[in-house]
Design an enzyme around this catalytic site. Structure first.
Site, short mmCIF file in Angstrom:
data_model
loop_
_atom_site.label_atom_id
_atom_site.label_comp_id
_atom_site.label_asym_id
_atom_site.label_seq_id
_atom_site.Cartn_x
_atom_site.Cartn_y
_atom_site.Cartn_z
N GLU A 272 -0.31 4.84 -0.53
CA GLU A 272 -1.20 6.04 -0.56
C GLU A 272 -0.26 7.38 -0.68
O GLU A 272 0.32 7.34 0.27
CB GLU A 272 -2.43 6.06 0.25
CG GLU A 272 -3.59 5.27 0.18
CD GLU A 272 -4.72 5.31 0.97
OE1 GLU A 272 -4.60 5.85 2.07
OE2 GLU A 272 -5.66 4.98 0.46
N ASP B 293 -6.00 13.75 -24.88
CA ASP B 293 -5.99 12.39 -24.54
C ASP B 293 -5.35 11.60 -25.73
O ASP B 293 -6.19 11.07 -26.91
CB ASP B 293 -7.57 12.03 -24.26
CG ASP B 293 -7.78 10.67 -23.87
OD1 ASP B 293 -6.73 9.64 -24.02
OD2 ASP B 293 -8.95 10.03 -23.57
N LYS C 127 -2.12 0.43 -24.63
CA LYS C 127 -2.59 0.12 -26.07
C LYS C 127 -1.16 0.06 -26.96
O LYS C 127 -0.83 -0.81 -26.62
CB LYS C 127 -3.68 1.33 -26.36
CG LYS C 127 -4.83 1.33 -25.72
CD LYS C 127 -5.66 2.17 -26.06
CE LYS C 127 -7.26 2.23 -25.01
NZ LYS C 127 -7.84 3.18 -25.03
N TYR D 123 0.82 -1.27 -0.10
CA TYR D 123 -0.06 -0.05 -0.12
C TYR D 123 1.00 1.19 0.03
O TYR D 123 1.89 1.35 0.87
CB TYR D 123 -0.80 -0.04 1.14
CG TYR D 123 -2.32 -0.03 0.86
CD1 TYR D 123 -2.92 1.17 0.06
CD2 TYR D 123 -3.12 -1.10 1.10
CE1 TYR D 123 -4.18 0.91 -0.24
CE2 TYR D 123 -4.30 -1.04 0.60
CZ TYR D 123 -5.21 -0.11 0.04
OH TYR D 123 -6.19 0.02 -0.38
N THR E 72 -3.37 6.13 -21.97
CA THR E 72 -3.40 4.77 -21.40
C THR E 72 -2.07 4.31 -21.79
O THR E 72 -1.43 4.60 -22.70
CB THR E 72 -4.44 3.81 -21.73
OG1 THR E 72 -4.43 4.01 -23.30
CG2 THR E 72 -6.06 4.36 -21.44
N ARG F 101 -2.18 -2.51 -18.06
CA ARG F 101 -3.38 -1.62 -18.14
C ARG F 101 -3.48 -0.61 -17.18
O ARG F 101 -3.57 -0.68 -15.87
CB ARG F 101 -4.62 -2.78 -17.76
CG ARG F 101 -4.76 -3.99 -18.58
CD ARG F 101 -5.98 -4.39 -18.56
NE ARG F 101 -6.91 -3.61 -19.33
CZ ARG F 101 -7.01 -3.65 -20.91
NH1 ARG F 101 -6.20 -4.33 -21.27
NH2 ARG F 101 -8.04 -2.96 -21.43
#
Ligand code: PLP
Length: 447
Positions: free
Chosen positions: A63, A225, A254, A61, A251, A260
Site C-alpha cells: 500500500e 480512455d 487487450k 502487500y 487497460t 488484466r
C-alpha cells in the site's frame, strides 16, 4: 502444504494440490487452442507475462507509492524516497518504478512532462479514480452513449459514474463517426468539467486533436480512455491522444497483451489528485504480480515486432471486413479503420439476416468462432442486441494474415447461412480446430 515435485508440467504441479482446478485450466487451454478468438478486447499474453503473474510478487502487500511528493511542489516526486505503509519494500519499489518508467516511455512524447500510475486493478477502477480525482460529485461529465459504442464507466446510468455525475451524452452521426459538432455545441452549452472519449465498439479512428480543441474551448479536462486501441496509438497506427488529452487511461490486457490491469497517464500537475483518488480513495494494496506483468508487456510493446504486429492487426481487420461486406453482412460505418468490426446482423442481406446478435454469437461459438453480441444504435434490449462485434488482435498474435481472414469470413458466412443445422456447425468446428493446429501460440504456459 504438500511438498511439490517441480519437474512436471504446470497443470500437473497444480494437480498435486487441486485436480479440479488443474483440469479446468487444461480444458480452458484446449478451448483457446482449438477455437478462433475474435473478441476484440481479448488477446494471448506471452509466457513471460504469465510467469510474472504466477510469481512471488503476489505475496507482497505494498500500500502506498514507491515515491514521496515534495511538500513545496506537489508536482515533483522523489523516487529515492519510500512512500509505502508496510516494511519490506526495496524490491517492490524498484519494480513499480521500472513499470512507471516504461509506461511513460511507451505512452508519452516526453516522459518528463507526465506522471504515470500503474496500480489500477483494471480499466473500470482506473476510470473511476480519474473521474473522482478531477470531478466533485454532481459535476457535469460528457461521454459517448453506451449504445453508440461508449463504455459503462463513461457515465452510463447503471454505472456509478452515471449516478455520481450530471452526465451529458454524445453520439455518432449518420456516417457512424463521432459527432464532433454535437460535442462542441453541447460542451459550450453545458460547460462540463470533463469530456471522456474512447469506446468499446467504434470501428473508426478518433480525432483526439479536435476533441482537445473542444475541451480547451469549453474549459473541460479531456480524458482519453484508449483501452481498445492503446497499441495502435503507441505503434503510430492511430492518432495519439497526447498532447491533446490531459489524462489517458488504458487497460493492459487487450491489444497490449499484458495482464488484466490498467494504467493512468496524466499531465504532471494532475498526478497528486489522481494518485490520491486511486489510493487511498478507491483501492488498497496494488497487485505487484500484475505490475511485474505489465512492465514485461510494455517492454514487448516497444519492440519493432510489436509495431509490425499493430500494422497487421489493422490490415487483417480491413481484410475481414471487406470479405464480410462482400458476402452481404451490414457493417456499421461500412468498414473499419482500426482493429474492430461491428455488424448489424438483423439488417444484413436476407440470406444472412438472423433474429438477433445473441442468437448468431451462440451459433458461431458452436462452429468454433468466438465473438460477442453487441448493441447498435437504437437497440433497447442489451441482452438481445442487433449486432455482433469482432476484432483481430488475438488472431494477429497467432501470425494470421489477410489470407486467413478470408477463410474465417467464409466460415462465418457458412455458419450464419446454416445456423439451424447443428451437424453443419459441428463440421465447421472440426475444420476450425484443424486449422488452428497451424497457428498455436508458441507462448502458452501449459503444454
Ligand atoms: C475494456 C474497457 C474498459 C474496462 O476495462 P475492465 O478492465 O473490464 O474494467 C474501460 N474502457 C474501455 C473503453 C474499455 O474498452
Amino acid at each position: 502444504m504438500t511438498a511439490h515435485r517441480l519437474d512436471l508440467p504446470f497443470t500437473d504441479l497444480i494437480a498435486q494440490t487441486d485436480r479440479e482446478v488443474s483440469d479446468l485450466i487444461q480444458a480452458e487451454t484446449t478451448r483457446q487452442k482449438t477455437s478462433i478468438t475474435l473478441i476484440p478486447s481479448e488477446n494471448y499474453s506471452s509466457v513471460a507475462v504469465q510467469l510474472a503473474l504466477a510469481s512471488v510478487f503476489t505475496n507482497k502487500y505494498s500500500e502506498g507509492y514507491p515515491y514521496l511528493r515534495s511538500k513545496d511542489n506537489p508536482e515533483e516526486i522523489d523516487l529515492t524516497k519510500n512512500g509505502r505503509y508496510y516494511q519490506g519494500q526495496p524490491i517492490t519499489n524498484e519494480l513499480e518504478r521500472l513499470a512507471i518508467r516504461r509506461t511513460l516511455e511507451l505512452f508519452t512524447p516526453n516522459p518528463d512532462d507526465y506522471h504515470a500510475n500503474v496500480q489500477a486493478h483494471s480499466g473500470s477502477p482506473a476510470n473511476l479514480a480519474v473521474l473522482s480525482g478531477l470531478l466533485e460529485i454532481g459535476d457535469t461529465l460528457m461521454g459517448l452513449s453506451l449504445d453508440y459504442g461508449g463504455h459503462l464507466t463513461h457515465g452510463h446510468d447503471v454505472n456509478m459514474t452515471g449516478k455520481m455525475y450530471n452526465v451529458v451524452k454524445y453520439h455518432l452521426n449518420d456516417n457512424y463517426e463521432i459527432d464532433y459538432n454535437e460535442i462542441e455545441t453541447k460542451a459550450l452549452e453545458h460547460r462540463p468539467k470533463a469530456i471522456i472519449c474512447g469506446a468499446t465498439a467504434y470501428p473508426r479512428q478518433i480525432d483526439f486533436e479536435r476533441l482537445g480543441q473542444i475541451a480547451k474551448q469549453s474549459g473541460a479536462y479531456l480524458i482519453a480512455d484508449i483501452s481498445h486501441i492503446a497499441g495502435l496509438c503507441t505503434a503510430g497506427v492511430h492518432q495519439h491522444p497526447f498532447p491533446h488529452a490531459d489524462v489517458v487511461t488504458s487497460t493492459t490486457h487487450k491489444i497490449l497483451r499484458g495482464p488484466r490491469a490498467a494504467v493512468i497517464i496524466c499531465k504532471k500537475e494532475l498526478g497528486k489528485q489522481i494518485d490520491k483518488a486511486l489510493f487511498p480513495g478507491l483501492q488498497g494494496g496494488p497487485h505487484m504480480n500484475n505490475i511485474a506483468g505489465l512492465a514485461i508487456a510494455f517492454k514487448e510493446a516497444m519492440s519493432p515486432e510489436y509495431k509490425e504486429y499493430a500494422r497487421q492487426i489493422v490490415k487483417n481487420a480491413r481484410a475481414l471486413a471487406d470479405q464480410l461486406k462482400l458476402s452481404g453482412f451490414k457493417l456499421m460505418g461500412d468498414g473499419t479503420d482500426n482493429h474492430l468490426i461491428l455488424m448489424d446482423v438483423v439488417n444484413s442481406s436476407p440470406e444472412l439476416s438472423v433474429k438477433h446478435g445473441a442468437y448468431l454469437a451462440t451459433k458461431l461459438e458452436e462452429a468454433g468462432i468466438v465473438t460477442n453480441k453487441n448493441s447498435i444504435p437504437g437497440d433497447d434490449k442489451p441482452w438481445y442486441p442487433s449486432g455482433i462485434r469482432m476484432g483481430t488482435p488475438a488472431v494477429t498474435t497467432l501470425g494470421m494474415k489477410e489470407k486467413e481472414m478470408v477463410q474465417i469470413a467464409s466460415w462465418i458466412v457458412e455458419a450464419t447461412k446454416h445456423a439451424e443445422d447443428s451437424s453443419r456447425l459441428a463440421e465447421i468446428k472440426n475444420q476450425v480446430a484443424n486449422f488452428m493446429k497451424d497457428y498455436q501460440h508458441p507462448n502458452y504456459f501449459i503444454h
